[in-house]
Design a protein around this motif. Sequence first.
Motif, PDB file in Angstrom:
ATOM      1  N   SER A 165       0.808  -1.227   0.000  1.00  0.00           N
ATOM      2  CA  SER A 165       0.000   0.000   0.000  1.00  0.00           C
ATOM      3  C   SER A 165       0.838   1.273   0.000  1.00  0.00           C
ATOM      4  N   LEU A 166       1.961   1.261   0.701  1.00  0.00           N
ATOM      5  CA  LEU A 166       2.748   2.470   0.907  1.00  0.00           C
ATOM      6  C   LEU A 166       3.182   3.101  -0.414  1.00  0.00           C
ATOM      7  N   VAL A 193       6.459  -3.812   0.777  1.00  0.00           N
ATOM      8  CA  VAL A 193       6.491  -3.034  -0.463  1.00  0.00           C
ATOM      9  C   VAL A 193       7.307  -3.806  -1.492  1.00  0.00           C
ATOM     10  N   PRO A 194       7.080  -3.574  -2.789  1.00  0.00           N
ATOM     11  CA  PRO A 194       7.948  -4.198  -3.799  1.00  0.00           C
ATOM     12  C   PRO A 194       9.390  -3.717  -3.641  1.00  0.00           C
ATOM     13  N   VAL A 301       8.868  -5.543   6.368  1.00  0.00           N
ATOM     14  CA  VAL A 301       9.544  -4.789   7.425  1.00  0.00           C
ATOM     15  C   VAL A 301       8.679  -4.723   8.674  1.00  0.00           C
ATOM     16  N   THR A 302       9.287  -5.003   9.829  1.00  0.00           N
ATOM     17  CA  THR A 302       8.650  -4.699  11.111  1.00  0.00           C
ATOM     18  C   THR A 302       9.515  -3.668  11.825  1.00  0.00           C
ATOM     19  N   CYS A 303       8.870  -2.749  12.521  1.00  0.00           N
ATOM     20  CA  CYS A 303       9.585  -1.731  13.288  1.00  0.00           C
ATOM     21  C   CYS A 303       8.689  -1.243  14.419  1.00  0.00           C
ATOM     22  N   ARG A 304       9.267  -0.481  15.315  1.00  0.00           N
ATOM     23  CA  ARG A 304       8.542   0.007  16.479  1.00  0.00           C
ATOM     24  C   ARG A 304       8.554   1.520  16.525  1.00  0.00           C
ATOM     25  N   LYS A 305       7.492   2.063  17.062  1.00  0.00           N
ATOM     26  CA  LYS A 305       7.475   3.495  17.325  1.00  0.00           C
ATOM     27  C   LYS A 305       8.517   3.816  18.380  1.00  0.00           C
ATOM     28  N   SER A 306       9.419   4.718  18.025  1.00  0.00           N
ATOM     29  CA  SER A 306      10.502   5.058  18.942  1.00  0.00           C
ATOM     30  C   SER A 306       9.941   5.780  20.165  1.00  0.00           C
TER      31      SER A 306
END
Length: 308
Positions: A165-166, A193-194, A301-306
């Motif tokens: 989607s991004l 994402v691609p 991708v996985t990430c966290r809100k800093s």
Amino acid sequence: MQLEIINCPICDAVEHRLIFKSKDYRFKASDETFNIVRCIKCDFIFLNPRPSQSESAIFYPRIFYQVKDRFVYKLFGVFYRGIQALNNRIVLREKRSGRLLDIGCGRGDFLLSMQRKGYDVYGVEVSGHIKPFIPGVLKNRIFEKKVEECRFPGESFDIVTMFQSLEHIHNLNSLMQEIKRILKPDGLLYFSVPNFNFFEYRILGPYAYTLEVPRHLYFFTKYSLNNLLDKHGFANKHFRRCFIGEFFSTPASIYHGVWYYMHDKLQFKNKTLEIFLYLPLVLLGMLLHVLLVFEGHTLHVTCRKSSS
């Protein structure tokens, strides 16, 4: 057609260089040629100039949202359900429960699967074509508007997901800011994402099937995603591989790319030959997916809100 010229969405630089030009070979909604450019300063790759947001709807015909009803998707349905199960497992591993928002949720397949696992699910989808396909239990949980227009309370979601989607979003930076605003402290962002470093872009260039010009406005690499996430304050970034997903995500992509080239460059059109070569080219694409594993088709991708 109204086109808009933009600065680099990540570093705001003005200067860029042309990589190649491409068209909407998939739906042929326009004969317009579009430039794929690389930022001179930060290497981000994007469409410039691009259709304005008001013009973009013509490139999303109704069939774009009915792709899962096509024969090839039904043929490989078990594998697509396997990809969805993998997405479920990644979220479950990171957050065992909570309030989840899926941006660009389509007709809600992922939301439905997560709801069955006990998550409190919501989705946003700007298309006006999905309403007939939304399951009854999600009717009041999917909003047909931009996420910024939903006015969700701050720090109200444990998890935000976006699958393919991004790269479609015009307002990239404001979306990332809104995601950070609505995520709880240490909230999870998981998206895919691609990958522009995938071998098909190197081989087929402007004819690569997943280039999807001009629906795709950005063409990400690990480097540019790291820059984007750093800019908006996301930490603990992990890039994941899904080998089964890579194998079956777009089984006919090589086939379509070859025929985009044949139709456009050589003006060669032979429907019988196209049908005859369908299976060999699909099998070739799958074989190359296995052999050329150094760069995957998709960046997960996985990430966290800093917390800072």
